[in-house]
Design an enzyme around this catalytic site. Structure first.
Site, short mmCIF file in Angstrom:
data_model
loop_
_atom_site.label_atom_id
_atom_site.label_comp_id
_atom_site.label_asym_id
_atom_site.label_seq_id
_atom_site.Cartn_x
_atom_site.Cartn_y
_atom_site.Cartn_z
N GLN A 71 31.92 31.00 39.81
CA GLN A 71 33.35 30.84 39.54
C GLN A 71 34.00 29.89 40.54
O GLN A 71 33.72 29.95 41.74
CB GLN A 71 34.07 32.19 39.59
CG GLN A 71 35.53 32.09 39.13
CD GLN A 71 36.29 33.38 39.24
OE1 GLN A 71 36.61 33.82 40.34
NE2 GLN A 71 36.59 33.99 38.10
N CYS A 101 43.45 35.24 39.19
CA CYS A 101 43.64 35.87 40.49
C CYS A 101 45.12 35.91 40.85
O CYS A 101 45.80 34.88 40.83
CB CYS A 101 42.87 35.11 41.57
SG CYS A 101 43.06 35.82 43.21
N GLY A 202 40.27 45.33 32.78
CA GLY A 202 41.37 46.07 33.37
C GLY A 202 41.29 47.57 33.14
O GLY A 202 41.33 48.02 31.98
N ARG A 226 36.80 46.78 39.30
CA ARG A 226 36.85 47.83 40.31
C ARG A 226 36.10 49.10 39.89
O ARG A 226 35.62 49.84 40.75
CB ARG A 226 38.31 48.16 40.64
CG ARG A 226 39.04 47.05 41.38
CD ARG A 226 40.52 47.34 41.54
NE ARG A 226 41.22 47.35 40.25
CZ ARG A 226 42.46 47.79 40.10
NH1 ARG A 226 43.13 48.29 41.13
NH2 ARG A 226 43.05 47.74 38.91
#
Length: 330
Positions: A71, A101, A202, A226
């Site tokens: 990336q 981001c 998400g 996450r």
């Protein structure tokens, strides 16, 4: 089956790129647990700044398993094109562009999700990068700059027209950062507006949530960020549930301990003792989030100053838990 250009992915769950987290040791673990694709940590678009140890480690690859996606992020089309060429020369199979981001240090350079306010610049960057390389180029975005400026559909159409091969969408705007809950209605609308693969991203932390998000959005797959921290086996759970509708067996305590010990060893080897010790602390905290509820072990772990001491401490922690379970069962 999902394709990114000529590349066929064998799973609908992929690992999101996360700075400071999705390094080579963690990507390897996630691939082994079934991630259909893993993406490197973000590289700044100005390749003149890649002389640092941090950039060298992000470009490093001693692992030949799976596709290699790198990336990049930046706001200068020529620099981004040059960075893409250098990544391809370094062995990248896919170039991913970060326009999602929300970090201030990225957005203040008018990069990351800040670019969502400038569709024409977005188009120029995407076209420059696509033209610069022979490998597929993908894009990660948010649903817009703010809840009042959700232009994700326009950006998605622009991306497809520019030659982008797949699109990952985080269900928050830049203004939302990571606050509140992700919303998936915009992702569903984006999926309806383009024909390239779309990844929903998400707040996906379980197999059931992955299935619900796929049903709600119609997305081709889910991108896990996450939710995979300290839980690389989440990919196995998601893949099994999507394929069978049944829950995979949970990672046993023994498996969790073995994976953490291996991960620690890989980080020590990859970064060296000094940096490896520091990076291992945050990963250990994620692995033990539920097992070490009062954080007593993690406080002690964070004071350890050698690789051997970290490994011995984790080994002892899981041995103690095993004995406690045996005592309760007796």
């Amino acid at each position: 089956m999902i394709h990114i250009g000529p590349h066929k992915l064998d799973a609908r769950a992929v690992l999101a790129p996360m700075a400071g987290i999705t390094d080579q040791p963690f990507r390897r673990l996630c691939r082994e647990y079934g991630a259909g694709l893993t993406v490197s940590e973000m590289l700044i678009g100005n390749s003149d700044l890649w002389h640092t140890r941090k950039s060298a480690l992000r470009l490093a690859s001693t692992d030949n398993s799976g596709l290699r996606a790198i990336q990049i992020a930046g706001a200068d089309p020529a620099m981004m094109a040059d960075a893409a060429r250098r990544c391809q020369a370094a062995g990248a199979d896919i170039i991913d562009i970060n326009m999602g981001c929300p970090a201030k240090k990225v957005c203040k350079r008018a990069a990351g999700s800040a670019l969502l306010r400038e569709p024409q610049l977005v188009a120029t960057i995407l076209q420059a990068v696509v033209a610069a390389v022979d490998v597929p180029v993908t894009l990660k975005i948010r649903t817009g700059w703010s809840p009042e400026q959700r232009n994700g559909i326009d950006i998605a159409r622009l991306a497809e027209d520019s030659g982008i091969q797949s699109l990952a969408v985080h269900g928050r705007t830049r203004a939302c950062r990571f606050n509140g809950r992700a919303e998936y209605d915009t992702i569903a609308a984006i999926k309806q507006s383009v024909s390239i693969p779309v990844w929903a991203n998400g707040d996906i932390t379980s197999a059931e949530q992955a299935a619900r998000v796929l049903h709600h959005t119609g997305a081709d797959g889910v991108m896990i960020g996450r939710g995979a921290q300290g839980r690389p086996w989440l990919f196995r759970e998601i893949n099994h549930y999507l394929q069978t509708g049944q829950h995979a067996p949970k990672a046993s305590m023994a498996e969790q301990g073995a994976v953490l010990l291996r991960h620690l060893g890989d980080m020590h080897h990859f970064y060296g003792d000094h940096q490896g010790l520091r990076i291992a602390r945050k990963h250990c905290s994620w692995y033990l989030d539920e097992l070490d509820s009062d954080k007593a072990f993690r406080r002690e772990f964070n004071r350890l100053d050698s690789a051997a001491a970290q490994l011995d401490a984790v080994h002892g922690f899981f041995e103690q838990h095993a004995r406690l379970r045996q005592d309760r069962a007796a």
